[in-house]
Scaffold this active site. Structure first.
Site, PDB file in Angstrom:
ATOM      1  N   HIS A  37      27.215  17.914  46.471  1.00 57.16           N
ATOM      2  CA  HIS A  37      27.218  19.381  46.546  1.00 57.16           C
ATOM      3  C   HIS A  37      28.326  19.874  47.478  1.00 57.16           C
ATOM      4  O   HIS A  37      28.169  20.875  48.169  1.00 57.16           O
ATOM      5  CB  HIS A  37      25.838  19.924  46.964  1.00 57.16           C
ATOM      6  CG  HIS A  37      24.821  19.771  45.872  1.00 57.16           C
ATOM      7  ND1 HIS A  37      24.730  20.642  44.811  1.00 57.16           N
ATOM      8  CD2 HIS A  37      23.882  18.809  45.642  1.00 57.16           C
ATOM      9  CE1 HIS A  37      23.758  20.241  43.992  1.00 57.16           C
ATOM     10  NE2 HIS A  37      23.243  19.123  44.463  1.00 57.16           N
ATOM     11  N   THR A  38      29.408  19.142  47.489  1.00 62.16           N
ATOM     12  CA  THR A  38      30.579  19.574  48.258  1.00 62.16           C
ATOM     13  C   THR A  38      31.707  20.044  47.333  1.00 62.16           C
ATOM     14  O   THR A  38      32.633  20.706  47.789  1.00 62.16           O
ATOM     15  CB  THR A  38      31.130  18.408  49.110  1.00 62.16           C
ATOM     16  OG1 THR A  38      31.245  17.258  48.263  1.00 62.16           O
ATOM     17  CG2 THR A  38      30.230  18.079  50.282  1.00 62.16           C
ATOM     18  N   ASP A  39      31.609  19.694  46.039  1.00 57.52           N
ATOM     19  CA  ASP A  39      32.796  19.908  45.187  1.00 57.52           C
ATOM     20  C   ASP A  39      33.018  21.369  44.822  1.00 57.52           C
ATOM     21  O   ASP A  39      34.120  21.727  44.413  1.00 57.52           O
ATOM     22  CB  ASP A  39      32.778  19.001  43.936  1.00 57.52           C
ATOM     23  CG  ASP A  39      31.704  19.338  42.924  1.00 57.52           C
ATOM     24  OD1 ASP A  39      30.729  20.042  43.279  1.00 57.52           O
ATOM     25  OD2 ASP A  39      31.845  18.908  41.771  1.00 57.52           O
ATOM     26  N   SER A  70      24.639  11.895  16.708  1.00 56.86           N
ATOM     27  CA  SER A  70      24.472  11.089  17.921  1.00 56.86           C
ATOM     28  C   SER A  70      23.387  10.036  17.721  1.00 56.86           C
ATOM     29  O   SER A  70      22.267  10.356  17.311  1.00 56.86           O
ATOM     30  CB  SER A  70      24.093  11.973  19.112  1.00 56.86           C
ATOM     31  OG  SER A  70      23.680  11.141  20.179  1.00 56.86           O
ATOM     32  N   LEU A 130      23.927  10.740  35.767  1.00 58.43           N
ATOM     33  CA  LEU A 130      25.125   9.885  35.735  1.00 58.43           C
ATOM     34  C   LEU A 130      26.182  10.511  34.821  1.00 58.43           C
ATOM     35  O   LEU A 130      27.082   9.848  34.322  1.00 58.43           O
ATOM     36  CB  LEU A 130      24.776   8.472  35.261  1.00 58.43           C
ATOM     37  CG  LEU A 130      23.749   7.724  36.113  1.00 58.43           C
ATOM     38  CD1 LEU A 130      23.473   6.342  35.555  1.00 58.43           C
ATOM     39  CD2 LEU A 130      24.220   7.609  37.565  1.00 58.43           C
ATOM     40  N   SER A 131      26.039  11.793  34.605  1.00 57.42           N
ATOM     41  CA  SER A 131      27.059  12.600  33.915  1.00 57.42           C
ATOM     42  C   SER A 131      27.262  12.248  32.456  1.00 57.42           C
ATOM     43  O   SER A 131      28.394  12.109  31.987  1.00 57.42           O
ATOM     44  CB  SER A 131      28.398  12.504  34.647  1.00 57.42           C
ATOM     45  OG  SER A 131      28.303  13.140  35.866  1.00 57.42           O
ATOM     46  N   GLU A 165      32.421  23.474  30.328  1.00 55.99           N
ATOM     47  CA  GLU A 165      31.038  23.467  30.830  1.00 55.99           C
ATOM     48  C   GLU A 165      30.716  24.798  31.525  1.00 55.99           C
ATOM     49  O   GLU A 165      29.640  25.360  31.350  1.00 55.99           O
ATOM     50  CB  GLU A 165      30.827  22.281  31.787  1.00 55.99           C
ATOM     51  CG  GLU A 165      29.400  22.215  32.286  1.00 55.99           C
ATOM     52  CD  GLU A 165      28.789  20.820  32.293  1.00 55.99           C
ATOM     53  OE1 GLU A 165      29.435  19.859  31.841  1.00 55.99           O
ATOM     54  OE2 GLU A 165      27.647  20.712  32.753  1.00 55.99           O
ATOM     55  N   ASP A 177      32.505  15.495  38.373  1.00 59.88           N
ATOM     56  CA  ASP A 177      32.086  14.577  37.311  1.00 59.88           C
ATOM     57  C   ASP A 177      33.214  14.316  36.324  1.00 59.88           C
ATOM     58  O   ASP A 177      33.534  13.165  36.004  1.00 59.88           O
ATOM     59  CB  ASP A 177      30.878  15.146  36.555  1.00 59.88           C
ATOM     60  CG  ASP A 177      29.722  15.469  37.475  1.00 59.88           C
ATOM     61  OD1 ASP A 177      29.747  15.008  38.636  1.00 59.88           O
ATOM     62  OD2 ASP A 177      28.803  16.176  37.043  1.00 59.88           O
ATOM     63  N   TYR A 227      20.616  24.533  40.508  1.00 57.08           N
ATOM     64  CA  TYR A 227      22.012  24.260  40.833  1.00 57.08           C
ATOM     65  C   TYR A 227      22.811  25.552  41.076  1.00 57.08           C
ATOM     66  O   TYR A 227      23.467  25.705  42.105  1.00 57.08           O
ATOM     67  CB  TYR A 227      22.642  23.463  39.683  1.00 57.08           C
ATOM     68  CG  TYR A 227      24.051  23.012  39.952  1.00 57.08           C
ATOM     69  CD1 TYR A 227      24.312  21.812  40.598  1.00 57.08           C
ATOM     70  CD2 TYR A 227      25.138  23.792  39.569  1.00 57.08           C
ATOM     71  CE1 TYR A 227      25.601  21.396  40.846  1.00 57.08           C
ATOM     72  CE2 TYR A 227      26.437  23.376  39.814  1.00 57.08           C
ATOM     73  CZ  TYR A 227      26.654  22.177  40.450  1.00 57.08           C
ATOM     74  OH  TYR A 227      27.938  21.774  40.699  1.00 57.08           O
TER      75      TYR A 227
HETATM   76  C1  GLA Z   1      26.580  17.912  39.424  1.00 55.75           C
HETATM   77  C2  GLA Z   1      27.817  18.744  39.170  1.00 55.75           C
HETATM   78  C3  GLA Z   1      28.948  18.333  40.114  1.00 55.75           C
HETATM   79  C4  GLA Z   1      28.484  18.304  41.559  1.00 55.75           C
HETATM   80  C5  GLA Z   1      27.168  17.549  41.701  1.00 55.75           C
HETATM   81  C6  GLA Z   1      26.590  17.645  43.089  1.00 55.75           C
HETATM   82  O1  GLA Z   1      26.818  16.572  39.091  1.00 55.75           O
HETATM   83  O2  GLA Z   1      28.252  18.624  37.844  1.00 55.75           O
HETATM   84  O3  GLA Z   1      30.058  19.188  39.926  1.00 55.75           O
HETATM   85  O4  GLA Z   1      28.380  19.598  42.078  1.00 55.75           O
HETATM   86  O5  GLA Z   1      26.195  18.007  40.776  1.00 55.75           O
HETATM   87  O6  GLA Z   1      27.399  16.997  43.992  1.00 55.75           O
END
Ligand code: GLA
Length: 391
Positions: A37-39, A70, A130-131, A165, A177, A227
C-alpha cells in the site's frame, strides 16, 4: 512449459475448431516481498514475478469479433463481444480485463485492427492476491504488441495495463502489479520507486531458504474490498499534511518528518493510515539494503513489522491473514512472514528455511484449518521472468 503449451493448444483447437496459426504466450503472476500500500503513495515496492502465471493462445480473426475462453472458468463457455463494443459489462465477466486492455490501446492511439480468438489458462489461484488480473492485462498487451506490431516497451505494457484497470475496470490500483509482471526477471525482485518509476533489480539470494506462499482461500476482489477507501484516506491525509510540510506524496516523508507533522491530520484513523504509508516506505528501503548486505534475518524482521503495521495501522489483514502470519511466526526456521497484496484475504508470503518448510506447511495448515474452518493452500514458489511468447 512445453507440456502446458501442448495442453492449451489442444484445448484451443477443441474450442475454436483448429489451432492453425495460433500462438502461445505466458505472463507471470507476482508476489510482493515488502512495500505494501505504498505504490499509490509515492513510495517504494519490492515485488517479484513468479514462474506461475497465465498462459494464452491467440489468433487474429478476419472480422471484428472477440471470442474469449478461459480454462479457469469453463462453465462460462466462450464469451463473445466485439471491437465495436469495448465497454465494461457485468456479463463480460473476466473478459473485461482483456477488453479493457484493447480499449486502452485504442485510447493511446493504437486501435486494435481486427478481432481475435483467445484462450487463457492460469495456474495462479484466482483472487489470491498474486495478481491474476494484472497477469491477464500484461499478457493481453504483450499479445497485441506481438500480433499487431505496436511500438510499446514492457514498461508501457505495465502502464497501459494499469490504465485499463483504473479507467475501464474502475479499480484504482497502483502500478506495482503490472510493473512487476511486465518487467519481471528470473531470480530478481524489483526495487521500484513509484514516485518516478525508477527501478533496480536486486538478486534474491536466500541461501538455504525459500519463498513460501500461503493462500487463505478467502476470496477477495479489489472492487469489493476497502481498497479505494484506503486510497482516499491517504489522499486526504496528504492534503492535511501539505498544510504543514512541503511534500508531493507521503513517500517524501521519513519517520521523523511524519511524527513532526502528524498532528495536522484531523482524524486518528487517517493518521494511522498515513503512518503506515510513511513507515512502510522506509522499511522497504531498509529491507533492500539488508538484502544487499546479505542480512536475510533483518529482511525477515522488516517483513514481520510490515505485517504488524498492515494489521494495526492500515487495518487490511483480517482474521484469516493474521492467523496464517501469527502461526508462521511460531514456527522455527521462519525468517519472516507477512500478508502480501491488497489484503482482506488472499495470500501471505514467508521466507522459510529449507529444512523447516514441511513443518511450516503442516503446522500453519493445521492451526489455520482448526481456527478458520477451511484449509489454506501452500506454494513454494520461484522467481521468474516477465511475459514471453512460447515458440
Ligand atoms: C493491489 C494493487 C497494487 C497495490 C497493492 C497493495 O495489489 O493492485 O497496486 O496497491 O494492492 O500494496
Amino acid at each position: 512449459m512445453e507440456e502446458m503449451k501442448e495442453m492449451v493448444l489442444k484445448k484451443f483447437a477443441e474450442v475454436f475448431g483448429d489451432s492453425d496459426k495460433a500462438k502461445v504466450y505466458f505472463a507471470p503472476g507476482r508476489v510482493n516481498l515488502i512495500g505494501e500500500h505504498t505504490d499509490y503513495n509515492g513510495g517504494h515496492v519490492f515485488p517479484c514475478a513468479l514462474t506461475i502465471g497465465t498462459y494464452g493462445v491467440a489468433r487474429k480473426r478476419k472480422d471484428n469479433r472477440l471470442l474469449f475462453y478461459s480454462m479457469n472458468f469453463e462453465q462460462l463457455g466462450v464469451i463473445e463481444s466485439s471491437l465495436d463494443e469495448l465497454v465494461p459489462s457485468e456479463k463480460a465477466d473476466w473478459t473485461n480485463y482483456p477488453k479493457g486492455v484493447m480499449w486502452a490501446f485504442g485510447e493511446k492511439g493504437m486501435k486494435v485492427p481486427c478481432g481475435m480468438d483467445l484462450l487463457l489458462n492460469g495456474n495462479i489461484p484466482n483472487g489470491s492476491g498474486l495478481s491474476s488480473s494484472a497477469s491477464v492485462e500484461v499478457l493481453t498487451g504483450f499479445i497485441l504488441r506481438d500480433l499487431f506490431g505496436f511500438d510499446v516497451s514492457n514498461q508501457d505494457l505495465a502502464l497501459i495495463g494499469q490504465y485499463s484497470e483504473n479507467q475501464f475496470n474502475k479499480v484504482n490500483c497502483g502500478i506495482m502489479d503490472q510493473f512487476a509482471i511486465a518487467m519481471g526477471k528470473k531470480d530478481n525482485a524489483i526495487f521500484l520507486d513509484t514516485a518516478d518509476l525508477s527501478y533496480e533489480y536486486a538478486p534474491i539470494v536466500l541461501k538455504g531458504a525459500k519463498i513460501v506462499i500461503a493462500c487463505s482461500n478467502k476470496k477477495r476482489g479489489l472492487g469489493d474490498s476497502k481498497y479505494n477507501e484506503r486510497r482516499e484516506e491517504c489522499e486526504t491525509a496528504l492534503v492535511e499534511l501539505q498544510k504543514e510540510v512541503d511534500i508531493k506524496t507521503l513517500g517524501d516523508l521519513d519517520e521523523a518528518g511524519f511524527e513532526k507533522a502528524a498532528s495536522a491530520i484531523q482524524s486518528d484513523v487517517r493518521r494511522k493510515r498515513a503512518k503506515h504509508a510513511v513507515y512502510e516506505n522506509r522499511r522497504t528501503i531498509r529491507a533492500v539494503e539488508a538484502l544487499k548486505a546479505n542480512d536475510v534475518a533483518e529482511f525477515g524482521r522488516l517483513m514481520n513489522a510490515s505485517h504488524v503495521s498492515l494489521r494495526d495501522d492500515y487495518e487490511v489483514t483480517g482474521i484469516e491473514l493474521d492467523t496464517l502470519v501469527e502461526e508462521a511466526w511460531k514456527v522455527e526456521g521462519v525468517i519472516g512472514s507477512r500478508m502480501t497484496g491488497a489484503g482482506f484475504g488472499g495470500c501471505t508470503v514467508s521466507i522459510v528455511r529449507d529444512e523447516a518448510i514441511d513443518a511450516f506447511i503442516e503446522k500453519v495448515g493445521a492451526a489455520y484449518e482448526k481456527k478458520i474452518g477451511y484449509v489454506a493452500d501452500f506454494y513454494v514458489v520461484e522467481v521468474g521472468d516477465g511475459p514471453k511468447g512460447l515458440v
